[in-house]
Design an enzyme around this catalytic site. Structure first.
Site, short mmCIF file in Angstrom:
data_model
loop_
_atom_site.label_atom_id
_atom_site.label_comp_id
_atom_site.label_asym_id
_atom_site.label_seq_id
_atom_site.Cartn_x
_atom_site.Cartn_y
_atom_site.Cartn_z
N GLU A 196 36.55 50.42 47.31
CA GLU A 196 36.32 50.77 45.90
C GLU A 196 35.71 49.60 45.15
O GLU A 196 36.24 49.17 44.12
CB GLU A 196 37.64 51.20 45.24
CG GLU A 196 38.13 52.53 45.73
CD GLU A 196 39.40 53.01 45.03
OE1 GLU A 196 40.10 52.18 44.44
OE2 GLU A 196 39.69 54.21 45.10
N GLU A 235 39.96 59.05 50.55
CA GLU A 235 41.38 59.00 50.17
C GLU A 235 41.61 60.17 49.23
O GLU A 235 41.10 60.16 48.10
CB GLU A 235 41.72 57.72 49.40
CG GLU A 235 41.68 56.45 50.19
CD GLU A 235 41.94 55.22 49.31
OE1 GLU A 235 42.67 55.33 48.30
OE2 GLU A 235 41.39 54.16 49.62
C1 GAL Z 1 43.02 53.71 45.80
C2 GAL Z 1 42.84 52.44 46.63
C3 GAL Z 1 43.99 52.29 47.60
C4 GAL Z 1 45.31 52.46 46.90
C5 GAL Z 1 45.33 53.77 46.16
C6 GAL Z 1 46.59 54.03 45.38
O1 GAL Z 1 42.15 53.77 44.74
O2 GAL Z 1 41.62 52.50 47.33
O3 GAL Z 1 43.90 51.03 48.21
O4 GAL Z 1 45.49 51.40 46.03
O5 GAL Z 1 44.29 53.80 45.23
O6 GAL Z 1 47.68 54.06 46.20
#
Ligand code: GAL
Length: 945
Positions: free
Chosen positions: A196, A292
């Site tokens: 990100e 994700e």
């Molecule tokens: C995402 C990030 C992850 C983690 C997640 C929240 O945006 O890429 O590393 O932090 O949020 O658990």
């Protein structure tokens, strides 16, 4: 008498290799991306990925090896994910744990990267590797090691000092990951550099394409040839050939956010119905991907607890949001987290506590007790069993109008233009209630209003279903179905399909060509023929109905809860099979209970491994050959054959006898862990705070004569201790003022010599505090020591480029002893033994803090406690101080059982403020702050040995 005999595994492998591919595995032509690929095994077009030339959906979940420091359990998680229908794990690695001292990369034992990747392959899981160097992930520093606080370059930029700092980590872990790429016979198929990257920029900073390109080049130099993915979610770094370009575009999605306080408060209409269209605008040449998607939530100190987070993202959430992902035609998706694990040994970031359960599908103690595991299994298996989905794309979501007459329902058609299969994802948008409806479904026979025979369809609030039109099962065409499919598999002699619905719901299923329908078992199915189609209409109940269609299709009509007990397991294959060492063709379908892990086949014998939590009938309903023998966990099962081609038998579960020792009755020994208060304490070996400058870019201007930032002296973890020496020049009753920084929820206590002068108990959202304590009267000419203990909670993440928040120092930011110039106080400090040259190579650089007992190694097994005082932590101490308690116990757990254990801290009823840490065999498995929680601490250990 039936003879059940063994055959050697090698003959089994030969047999599988010889089996032919079913149509879903047909080799298709690959349209290459805009830039040349470095390998030809993982390719893609706008629809999906291809592996070895075969289209695949990558359907995975996030799992961090470092949050389960027990390598023998990694396979357990991989298998539980594979049995869920997931075929990939998305994986971060934490640089801070692997290079605790700059230049000293160490990845053995619980940090073994290669072993983890080998086990993934063993379980038939692909790996999406995401080693950073920045990962975020709610870990200390977002994965950046503490020694970066001394690096004068800005983090996540292409300033030389920062890039050079990444080389050793990248070179080492990159080599191991590259050895495990699919091109080398391993599990790794995709690779995400950075994380990100575009999440925010400090003033004067902007997207640094050169940095991203440098990181990408560094990884390539280690031999990484897999396609690069991103999770940036913005219109930079798109697939193509520009600087910093990646191969596969993706964007993360957490539609519920991260507050678990009010977990039932969400609406189905919160789903994003234009996910696919947004994706097409950004990247229309690559498969729709969400690297994700929300699988749970993190939870802060004092938060609602992970039980609530699992409710927020429960099976209802999955039904609505995961099926909306289906409606978005995602072909690559990973759920973050699918197993969360534990922030043991100080690895977490300051905002979170020791558990990282995340409310995920697999609980922190590896149990499958959340219905969201089972629901996710139903959805994933359908995704995997539907080849037409691989080339399907959505049309615009339609509310009511053309498909139903009910305004609170929304339908998104997902159509495969090759096969004409239609998936109609229908969602209930209302906040509550049950809606009965009829659906006008476009089919190859024109628009048909279903159900045709009797009743109406039903959808409740917070539910979503996938209705089907012209869906192929073996040689049959499902003209339509209102019931959802768990799986459908085709073998040489027969096909099997499992349909499910909610209890009491009416469903209808129609087959083109009017094949015969024979009820094999169960009752309540009405069979009719309309316009050349055979129609089954039934009301779902907990009593199963099996219908034979034509000569060779067995249709199972079951309710959702029963479907939760069904499993699809893949048989061993070869390296060129699309799913690692497992073949996708002709998996075994079992109605089984708690967990079916694995199956192997030898002639007519099937060997099943799994876990039971009650006496269970194991029923094989689909297998590639006729079976006569069934083994469960190596033991022959007494079986019967069914009217449909099934083989089943009961496996007895013997309730284990577990008798844990009572903690209260253990022989506890205790020692004072703050001998620093004694007048005879000698701190000559402590580090003198002599640096008159700092390279810290976050807080470059010191407000003390010498730096008191612990990381400037190599102390990056756990408790910190400072001793400020001065000689009294008067007898004034003054104050000590301190500016302390320890991360959110940190705490501190201060003594003048051995006299306690004050404590700061911390608050969940403040990372620093100014405290002021009154001093007792001093004697002119005498030497005094201000003893400061800081229980710090880790480093901040570093999302905003240029801000370098990860470098927010831990230690003393300012001080004032009234009446004394700052230079009149000289400071010494200590943290974990030998700082970055940490002693405990097995448990890594962050596990130990700086308390006396930790520096002495008393937390390790067998401390020299025979001469310590007999005293129990259940009694505790009577005044301010630090006490260390130790005892040993024998768990005596029965062999052959997987027994998860946790410690509970029922501290809420205790009125005094205290903090405690829990070490088990040297591993710090819990940090508890009164009023901050958590109250329970899981113990990640393998009781099966
Ligand atoms: C995402 C990030 C992850 C983690 C997640 C929240 O945006 O890429 O590393 O932090 O949020 O658990």
């Amino acid at each position: 008498m039936r003879l059940c005999s063994f055959a050697v595994l090698s003959s089994l492998i030969l047999q599988i290799t010889a089996s032919s591919w079913s149509p879903r595995d047909a080799v298709e032509t690959t349209q290459l991306s805009k830039r040349a690929l470095l390998q030809d095994i993982v390719t893609w077009d706008a629809n999906s990925l291809f592996i070895h030339g075969k289209r695949v959906v990558i359907y995975g979940g996030e799992f961090h090896p470092f949050r389960l420091p027990v390598p023998s359990l990694w396979l357990d998680i991989f298998q539980k994910m594979r049995s869920m229908g997931y075929n990939a794990a998305s994986v971060y690695w934490d640089w801070a744990l692997l290079e605790g001292q700059q230049g000293d990369y160490s990845a053995s034992g619980v940090f073994d990267v290669g072993l983890f990747l080998d086990l993934a392959k063993q379980a038939g899981m692909y790996i999406i590797a995401r080693p950073g160097p920045y990962i975020n992930a709610e870990v200390s520093g977002g994965g950046f090691p503490g020694w970066l606080q001394r690096n004068p370059a800005h983090l996540r930029t292409n300033e030389t000092g920062f890039l050079e700092a990444t080389y050793n980590y990248i070179n080492n872990i990159g080599k191991t990951i590259s050895d495990a790429q699919i091109t080398n016979g391993g599990a790794v198929i995709l690779f995400q550099p950075e994380n990100e990257y575009l999440n925010g920029f400090a003033t004067g900073f902007s997207p640094n394409v050169y940095y991203v390109q440098d990181v990408e080049d560094e990884w390539r130099n280690t031999g990484i040839v897999m396609p690069y993915t991103d999770n940036y979610g913005h219109d930079h770094f798109l697939p193509g050939s520009g600087i910093g370009a990646i191969d596969l575009y993706g964007s993360d999605s957490y539609p519920q956010g991260f507050s678990c306080n009010d977990p039932y408060n969400w609406l189905s209409s919160d789903v994003q119905t234009n996910e696919y269209q947004m994706f097409e605008i950004e990247s229309n040449s690559t498969p729709p991907m969400i690297p994700e998607f929300q699988g749970g939530s993190f939870d802060p100190w004092g938060g609602a607890g992970f039980g609530n987070c699992s409710v927020l993202t429960n099976e209802d959430f999955e039904k609505v949001f995961y099926k909306n992902n289906f409606a978005s035609a995602l072909k690559i998706v990973s759920y973050y987290m699918t197993f969360g694990g534990t922030n043991w040994g100080n690895l977490g970031y300051p905002l979170g506590y020791t558990s990282y359960d995340y409310g995920a599908a697999i609980t922190e103690n590896r149990e499958l007790t959340r219905a969201k595991y089972s629901e996710a299994k139903l959805i994933a298996n359908f995704w995997q069993a539907s080849p037409a989905y691989l080339t399907a794309s959505p049309e615009k979501a339609q509310s009511a109008a053309i498909y139903t007459t009910q305004a609170n329902l929304t339908v998104t058609p997902v159509i495969d233009s090759n096969s004409e299969t239609g998936f109609y994802v229908i969602r209930h948008d209302g906040p509550e209630g049950t809606t009965n409806y009829k659906l006008n479904l476009p089919t190859s026979k024109g628009i048909i209003q279903i159900p045709q025979i009797q009743g109406s369809l039903t959808l409740v609030a917070k539910d979503s279903k996938i209705h089907l039109a012209d869906y192929a099962i073996g040689s049959y065409n499902v003209l339509y179905s209102s019931a959802e499919i768990f799986t459908q598999q085709n073998y040489s002699k027969y096909s099997v399909a499992v349909f499910y619905g909610g209890l009491t719901e009416t469903h209808e299923l129609a087959f083109s060509g009017a094949p015969n329908a024979t009820i094999v078992s169960g009752s309540g199915v009405t069979v009719s023929e309309i316009d050349g189609a055979t129609i089954l209409n039934w009301q779902t109940s907990s009593s199963r109905k099996v219908v034979q269609i034509g000569s060779d299709l067995y249709v199972y009509l079951i309710d959702r809860n029963s479907a939760y007990n069904y499993w699809v397991t893949y048989l061993p294959g070869t390296d060129s099979d699309p799913f690692g060492t497992f073949s996708t063709s002709q998996p075994v379908v079992i109605n089984g209970g708690y967990l079916i892990r694995n199956t192997t086949l030898s002639g007519s014998s099937l060997y099943v491994t799994g876990d039971l939590n009650t006496t269970t009938t194991i029923e094989v309903i689909g297998a590639p050959s006729s079976l006569s023998c069934l083994y469960f966990n190596g033991v022959l099962v007494n079986t019967i054959t069914g009217t449909a081609p099934t083989l089943s038998g009961q496996v007895i579960y013997n309730v284990p006898y577990i008798n844990l020792p009572s903690l209260a009755s253990l022989n506890w020994k205790s020692i004072d862990s703050l001998p620093e208060l004694s007048s005879s304490y000698d701190d000559s070996l402590w580090t003198a705070a002599v640096l008159t400058y700092t390279n810290n870019t976050y807080r470059p201007n010191l407000t003390t004569p010498n730096s008191l930032y612990a990381s400037d002296y190599g102390y990056n973890t756990g408790t910190l201790l400072f001793r400020g020496h001065f000689t009294a020049t008067g007898s004034e009753n003054g104050t000590v003022e301190l500016g302390l920084a320890g991360g959110e929820a940190f705490s501190s206590s201060v003594w003048l010599n051995s006299t306690f002068i004050g404590s700061y108990n911390g608050v969940a959202d403040a990372s620093s505090a100014n405290v002021s304590y009154g001093l007792p009267s001093l004697t002119t000419g005498d030497s005094y020591v201000v003893n400061v203990i800081i229980d710090q909670t880790g480093f901040e993440e570093s999302q905003t480029q240029g801000a370098d928040i990860m470098k927010a120092p831990r230690g003393i930011l300012s001080y004032n002893v009234s009446g004394y110039a700052p230079s009149a106080v000289s400071w010494k400090l200590t943290g974990n033994l030998h700082g970055e040259a940490y002693e405990d190579r097995a448990r890594g650089p962050l596990n130990e803090g700086g308390m006396f007992a930790e520096r002495q190694g008393y937390h390790l097994p067998s401390p020299p406690s025979s001469n310590w005082t007999s005293s129990s932590p259940l009694t505790g101490t009577s005044g301010p101080g630090v006490a260390f308690y130790s005892s040993s116990l024998d768990l005596a757990l029965p062999a052959g059982y997987d027994v998860p254990l946790y410690f509970g801290f029922p501290g809420a009823s205790n009125t005094s403020n205290y903090r405690c840490q829990l070490f088990v065999n040297g591993w710090q498995f819990g940090k508890y702050g009164k009023s901050f929680g958590p109250y329970f601490q899981m113990l990640p250990f393998d009781s099966r040995r």
